[in-house]
Design a protein around this motif. Structure first.
Motif, PDB file in Angstrom:
ATOM      1  N   THR A  58      -2.412  56.885 -13.218  1.00 50.16           N
ATOM      2  CA  THR A  58      -3.241  56.408 -13.430  1.00 50.16           C
ATOM      3  C   THR A  58      -5.283  55.989 -13.853  1.00 50.16           C
ATOM      4  N   GLN A 106      -1.073  48.499 -11.079  1.00 51.34           N
ATOM      5  CA  GLN A 106       0.135  48.213  -9.918  1.00 51.34           C
ATOM      6  C   GLN A 106       0.646  47.570  -8.920  1.00 51.34           C
ATOM      7  N   ASP A 187       1.090  50.313 -15.257  1.00 47.45           N
ATOM      8  CA  ASP A 187       1.172  51.196 -14.406  1.00 47.45           C
ATOM      9  C   ASP A 187       1.850  50.402 -12.881  1.00 47.45           C
ATOM     10  N   GLU A 188       3.048  51.411 -12.374  1.00 44.82           N
ATOM     11  CA  GLU A 188       4.157  51.654 -12.251  1.00 44.82           C
ATOM     12  C   GLU A 188       4.540  49.803 -12.031  1.00 44.82           C
TER      13      GLU A 188
HETATM   14 MG   LIG Z   1      -1.320  55.507  -9.485  1.00 46.47          MG
END
Ligand SMILES: [Mg+2]
Ligand SMILES: Nc1ncnc2c1ncn2[C@@H]1O[C@H](COP(=O)(O)OP(=O)(O)OP(=O)(O)O)[C@@H](O)[C@H]1O
Ligand code: SF4
Lengths: 336, 310
Positions: A58, A106, A187-188
């Protein structure tokens, strides 16, 4: 890392990257969380960042768009369209955010403003850039439809808490796409979702990539996701690159014991959780890296040299390795 | 539904007002000195006192007195002020606008200055600006308002001769008492805004706002502020009532011709009718303000709107 490929194959347009990150370092008060990470994203392609929790994925991704926490500072080079964003004026950096590089965060539940309607949040960047109200509304509905939200008219007026996790993630993607960026950092994007929804969101991202030529930085700790979507992968461990290269090749034939361990731990497709079983041993903290190779306390191949000498990231040139393979293991050639 | 939520709040408010009325009724019965004796003074004959007691209904059973009192109170009738020789509520209402003006002025100052201070401090928690502002607001909150008032009078009115020290009516006279009254409230609003903003700044959606290329100011005004305001609105709603009480003290320091001045005088003179009318009026205002705060609170946060439905 000397990149000779540009000189060797000038005819290949894809070797001129849109984004070129070189020796990126992110320092927090407690220490460097990202240590000399380099990678590129050519136009229309996807580069994946993979690694366990806390490995600095991240932080690496946020450094690219200048969204690091206040306490962090980044150095190195983030070359975007021939300009280093790390030293670019704040005005230019703001202009890049949202309009040239979009971000999917995320956790969509936390990343959406709880007290604004979804439509308002998706349309914010358009409204800010002076698009008239009615046109903003039309664009918002179009975006919501494009990310596969049913009944965009109704959804635009609802609040995030009235939606399911998957729908929120679609909204998040719509927000990232609103400014018509050329690169999206995801991000994810699927970690917080159940398996079925994960598959749908991945299909959506793959579709955007195929049909609209979006370039992507995809952050994930799920190898299956990487195998599906990424062209290149960067495997991170304790804030450093352990291995990087073309996604398929890296996953099929790892040159780093850490990558091999990740690949061996991929859960069956039928598994209910998307998160791989943790590898034995705790991940090394970037704030307190073990001496020599940071992976040595968990590495089944570790030898004396691994404890004393930091392995450099080097190109693997042995026969059959294929182009563009890099590993930070002293004994890379013995891994597979 | 919002409506049941409202009705429930309204019922609680009415119940509280009934409690206040009962308390006010009892206090006057318990207080030393019969109303008739007090009103007529030490020279009155027993016959005169007995006659007034009869007129006031004080010779009836307590329960009957209580019911009569409640019935009258609902109509806003708290009896005659013996001192002003006219209905107590009339005397109270006449002074009420001055107090409202003072309270409102102090509230506006506190909200504007407090929110600005809170946002500036909370934007970067732990920064020098934050620590300076926090220390200053903590100090201001601790100062006794009447002392601040006297200092302001000394410096601004008597020494620098910038503003009048006492009296009422116009804007010039309003500034000093309003500023004095607002100081602890400004500090409170500042501190609550600061902690709300500081907390909101760490939320993930603030980063989302930044990812849209917004300036820090746009992030603050468009996303952070409203999300931090719920506790501020609650406190403002609750504290405006307290402020109304604080006005009583400040009014006497600055000789501001409001309810506070009247109430202090009435207590001193045992003008019970005025005390009762003033107390009940203040209570009704406080309860009404709290109800308004609840409403604003629910409007600000759609999640509360939803909860109210359960
Ligand atoms: Mg992360
Ligand atoms: N806001 C922050 N302030 C200080 N340290 C942080 C902050 N965010 C993350 N860190 C630390 O930085 C390191 C790298 O974090 P990062 O979020 O980049 O990891 P990640 O690879 O994305 O992990 P995950 O899979 O859990 O998201 C971690 O050790 C984490 O504790
Ligand atoms: S350098 Fe040594 S410890 Fe590190 S991954 Fe390679 S073999 Fe394992």
């Amino acid at each position: 890392m000397a990149d000779h490929s540009v000189a060797v194959a000038p005819a290949n347009q894809r070797t001129t990257p849109m984004l070129e990150v070189t020796d990126l370092e992110v320092v927090l008060p407690a220490g460097a969380v990202v240590d000399r990470v380099s990678f590129t994203v050519p136009a229309g392609r996807t580069t994946g960042l993979i690694g366990e929790s806390g490995s600095g994925k991240t932080m690496t991704a946020m450094a690219v768009v200048g969204l690091l926490p206040d306490t962090a500072s980044a150095s190195g080079e983030v070359r975007w369209k021939a300009q280093d964003l790390l030293v670019a004026p704040e005005r230019r950096r703001r202009q890049v955010r949202g309009r040239e590089i979009g971000v999917v965060f995320q956790d969509p539940s936390a990343a959406l403003n709880p007290i604004q309607t979804v439509g308002r949040q998706v349309g914010e960047i358009l409204r800010r850039d002076g698009l008239p109200r009615t046109q903003v509304r039309a664009r918002v509905l179009e975006l919501l439809a494009r990310v596969g939200l049913p009944e965009p008219e109704r959804q635009a007026d609802s609040y995030p808490h009235e939606m399911s996790g998957g729908m929120r993630q679609r909204v998040m993607i719509a927000i990232a796409l609103a400014g018509q960026p050329e690169l999206v950092i995801a991000d994810e994007p699927t970690t917080a979702l159940d398996v079925t929804t994960q598959a749908r969101i991945l299909a959506l991202l793959a579709d955007l990539r195929e049909r609209e030529g979006l370039a992507m930085i995809l952050v994930s700790h799920d190898l299956r996701v990487m195998a599906h979507v990424a062209d290149e992968v960067v495997v991170m461990y304790a804030g450093r690159v352990a291995e990087q290269g073309p996604a398929r090749a890296v996953l099929d034939r790892p040159y780093h014991p850490y990558t091999r361990a990740l690949a061996a731990n991929v859960p069956a497709v039928t598994s209910r959780t998307a998160i791989a079983e943790p590898l034995p041993g705790a991940p090394a903290s970037p704030f307190d890296r073990p001496s020599g190779c940071p992976f040595h306390p968990r590495c089944p191949m570790a030898r004396d040299r691994c404890v004393t000498e930091v392995p450099a990231l080097r190109e693997i040139t042995e026969a059959g390795a294929g182009p563009g393979r890099f590993s930070a293991c002293h004994f890379a050639e013995e891994v597979s | 539904m919002m409506l049941t939520f409202l009705l429930r709040r309204l019922a609680i408010g009415l119940f509280t007002i009934w409690g206040v009325l009962t308390a006010v009724f009892l206090i006057v019965r318990i207080a030393p000195g019969d109303q008739a004796t007090v009103a007529l003074g030490p020279d009155a004959t027993p016959e005169q006192i007995a006659e007034l007691r009869h007129t006031l209904g004080l010779d009836q059973p307590v329960l009957v007195q209580y019911l009569n009192f409640l019935g009258d109170a609902v109509r806003g009738d708290f009896g005659q002020s013996y001192r002003y020789g006219r209905p107590a509520m009339e005397a109270v209402l006449e002074r009420f606008p001055a107090t409202v003006t003072l309270t409102l002025a102090a509230t506006v100052i506190a909200i504007v200055v407090g929110i600005v201070l809170g946002v500036v401090a909370g934007h970067r928690p732990g920064s020098l600006v934050d620590r300076t502002t926090s220390a200053a607001t903590l100090g201001l909150q601790a100062l006794p308002p009447f002392w601040v008032g006297i200092m302001l009078i000394l410096v601004l009115a008597l020494w620098l001769r910038l503003l009048p020290s006492a009296g009422g009516g116009d804007l010039e006279h309003l500034i000093l008492p309003a500023v004095t009254l607002s100081i602890p409230f400004t500090a409170l609003v500042g501190r609550i805004t600061r902690s709300g903003v500081a907390e909101t700044m760490s939320e993930a959606f603030v980063r989302t706002a930044r990812s849209k290329g917004l300036t820090e100011r746009e992030v603050l005004t468009g996303h952070v502020l409203k999300n931090s305001l719920v506790p501020v609105v609650t406190v403002v709603g609750l504290q405006v009532g307290t402020l109304l009480g604080g006005a009583v003290v400040i009014e006497t320091v600055f000789a501001w011709p409001g309810l506070g001045n009247l109430l202090v005088g009435a207590v001193g003179n045992r003008d019970y009718a005025v005390v009762q009318a003033a107390t009940v009026l203040i209570a009704v205002c406080v309860i009404g303000l709290n109800l308004a705060a609840d409403l604003a609170y629910a409007r600000l946060d759609p999640r509360i709107r939803l909860e109210a439905r359960r």
